[in-house]
Design a protein around this motif. Structure first.
Motif, PDB file in Angstrom:
ATOM      1  N   ILE A  66       1.188  -1.031  -0.089  1.00 15.03           N
ATOM      2  CA  ILE A  66       0.013   0.284  -0.154  1.00 15.03           C
ATOM      3  C   ILE A  66       0.688   1.148   0.191  1.00 15.03           C
ATOM      4  O   ILE A  66       1.898   1.647   0.795  1.00 15.03           O
ATOM      5  CB  ILE A  66      -0.389   0.013   1.302  1.00 15.03           C
ATOM      6  N   ALA A  67       0.590   2.159  -0.765  1.00 15.06           N
ATOM      7  CA  ALA A  67       1.216   3.534  -1.451  1.00 15.06           C
ATOM      8  C   ALA A  67       0.574   4.564  -0.017  1.00 15.06           C
ATOM      9  O   ALA A  67      -0.073   4.251   0.721  1.00 15.06           O
ATOM     10  CB  ALA A  67       0.697   4.701  -2.435  1.00 15.06           C
ATOM     11  N   ALA A  72       5.367  11.548   3.882  1.00 19.47           N
ATOM     12  CA  ALA A  72       5.014  10.524   5.071  1.00 19.47           C
ATOM     13  C   ALA A  72       5.428  10.414   6.008  1.00 19.47           C
ATOM     14  O   ALA A  72       4.733   9.715   7.071  1.00 19.47           O
ATOM     15  CB  ALA A  72       5.818   8.685   4.056  1.00 19.47           C
ATOM     16  N   VAL A  73       6.878  11.095   6.106  1.00 21.61           N
ATOM     17  CA  VAL A  73       7.224  11.024   7.485  1.00 21.61           C
ATOM     18  C   VAL A  73       6.739  12.001   8.003  1.00 21.61           C
ATOM     19  O   VAL A  73       6.523  12.417   9.651  1.00 21.61           O
ATOM     20  CB  VAL A  73       9.154  11.551   7.136  1.00 21.61           C
ATOM     21  N   ARG A  74       6.309  13.475   7.818  1.00 20.97           N
ATOM     22  CA  ARG A  74       5.030  13.928   7.853  1.00 20.97           C
ATOM     23  C   ARG A  74       3.992  13.304   8.441  1.00 20.97           C
ATOM     24  O   ARG A  74       2.682  13.261   7.604  1.00 20.97           O
ATOM     25  CB  ARG A  74       5.013  15.198   7.420  1.00 20.97           C
ATOM     26  N   ASN A  80      -4.928  13.806   4.476  1.00 21.22           N
ATOM     27  CA  ASN A  80      -5.640  13.563   3.614  1.00 21.22           C
ATOM     28  C   ASN A  80      -5.349  12.649   2.438  1.00 21.22           C
ATOM     29  O   ASN A  80      -5.583  12.076   1.378  1.00 21.22           O
ATOM     30  CB  ASN A  80      -5.436  14.578   2.409  1.00 21.22           C
ATOM     31  N   TRP A  81      -4.754  11.060   3.105  1.00 20.76           N
ATOM     32  CA  TRP A  81      -4.982  10.628   2.224  1.00 20.76           C
ATOM     33  C   TRP A  81      -5.717   8.845   1.994  1.00 20.76           C
ATOM     34  O   TRP A  81      -6.155   8.879   3.002  1.00 20.76           O
ATOM     35  CB  TRP A  81      -3.017   9.762   2.853  1.00 20.76           C
ATOM     36  N   PRO A 144      -6.530   2.710   3.696  1.00 21.11           N
ATOM     37  CA  PRO A 144      -6.094   2.349   2.490  1.00 21.11           C
ATOM     38  C   PRO A 144      -6.754   2.631   1.312  1.00 21.11           C
ATOM     39  O   PRO A 144      -8.350   1.835   1.415  1.00 21.11           O
ATOM     40  CB  PRO A 144      -5.859   1.148   2.834  1.00 21.11           C
ATOM     41  N   PRO A 145      -6.602   3.893   0.362  1.00 20.53           N
ATOM     42  CA  PRO A 145      -7.517   3.345  -1.000  1.00 20.53           C
ATOM     43  C   PRO A 145      -7.605   1.997  -1.514  1.00 20.53           C
ATOM     44  O   PRO A 145      -6.507   1.520  -1.564  1.00 20.53           O
ATOM     45  CB  PRO A 145      -6.135   4.671  -1.618  1.00 20.53           C
ATOM     46  N   GLY A 146      -9.031   1.696  -2.298  1.00 19.24           N
ATOM     47  CA  GLY A 146      -9.014   0.913  -3.001  1.00 19.24           C
ATOM     48  C   GLY A 146      -9.151  -0.592  -1.691  1.00 19.24           C
ATOM     49  O   GLY A 146      -9.597  -2.158  -2.992  1.00 19.24           O
TER      50      GLY A 146
END
Length: 168
Positions: A66-67, A72-74, A80-81, A144-146
């Motif tokens: 999963i992307a 990503a560190v912030r 908004n992910w 997670p998207p999808g």
């Protein structure tokens, strides 16, 4: 009861992982950052004294292909992910984003009580732990998207565990 999603199982397997004390660095945490790389993290990450909750979340999600969120560190970049979840649709493995003095915090939902979410996250007391974090500090609940949301909110007794005030 629904089975944990793979990324949450990956997170649970890392419970107890700790930062190295003082100027030293945990080879485990730096290994996560190296595997993710600067393109995912948004920076060169070379010290576990830099908040690593976002590194932990990105690493666990990557274990299930999963992307990660951009930069990503912030922690707040995770707000908004993926897809938005309403509080009543939470399920174990949801990504929760919190505000805190000096920045944000991100981790995985494992349950809740009346006042707090129970969050499996990195950099909680300098380790991977499950902490109670006040619901009032939560600024985003994501999935997670999808991926289909499997499961539902989990009620957990507080059992006198204090609410975390600062996860860094």
């Amino acid at each position: 009861m629904a089975k944990d999603p793979a990324w949450l199982s990956a997170a649970r397997a890392r419970l107890g992982t700790r930062e190295a004390p003082g100027a030293a660095n945990s080879p485990t945490i730096l290994g996560w950052a190296k595997r993710l790389g600067t393109r995912v993290l948004g920076m060169i990450y070379n010290a576990d004294s830099v908040p690593w909750c976002g590194v932990f979340v990105a690493f666990c999600l990557a274990e299930d292909d999963i992307a990660a969120a951009p930069i990503a560190v912030r922690a707040v970049s995770w707000a908004n992910w993926g897809q938005l979840l309403r509080p009543e649709r939470l399920a174990p493995g949801a990504v929760l984003v919190f505000e805190r003095t000096g920045g944000g915090h991100v981790g995985f939902y494992v349950g809740e009580d009346a006042a707090a979410y129970h969050v499996l996250g990195g950099n909680q007391g300098d380790a991977v732990t499950i902490a109670r974090i006040a619901k009032s500090r939560c600024i985003a609940r994501r999935w997670p998207p999808g991926r289909p949301v499997i499961g539902k909110p989990v009620q957990i007794a507080a059992k006198g565990t204090p609410i975390s005030r600062n996860e860094a």
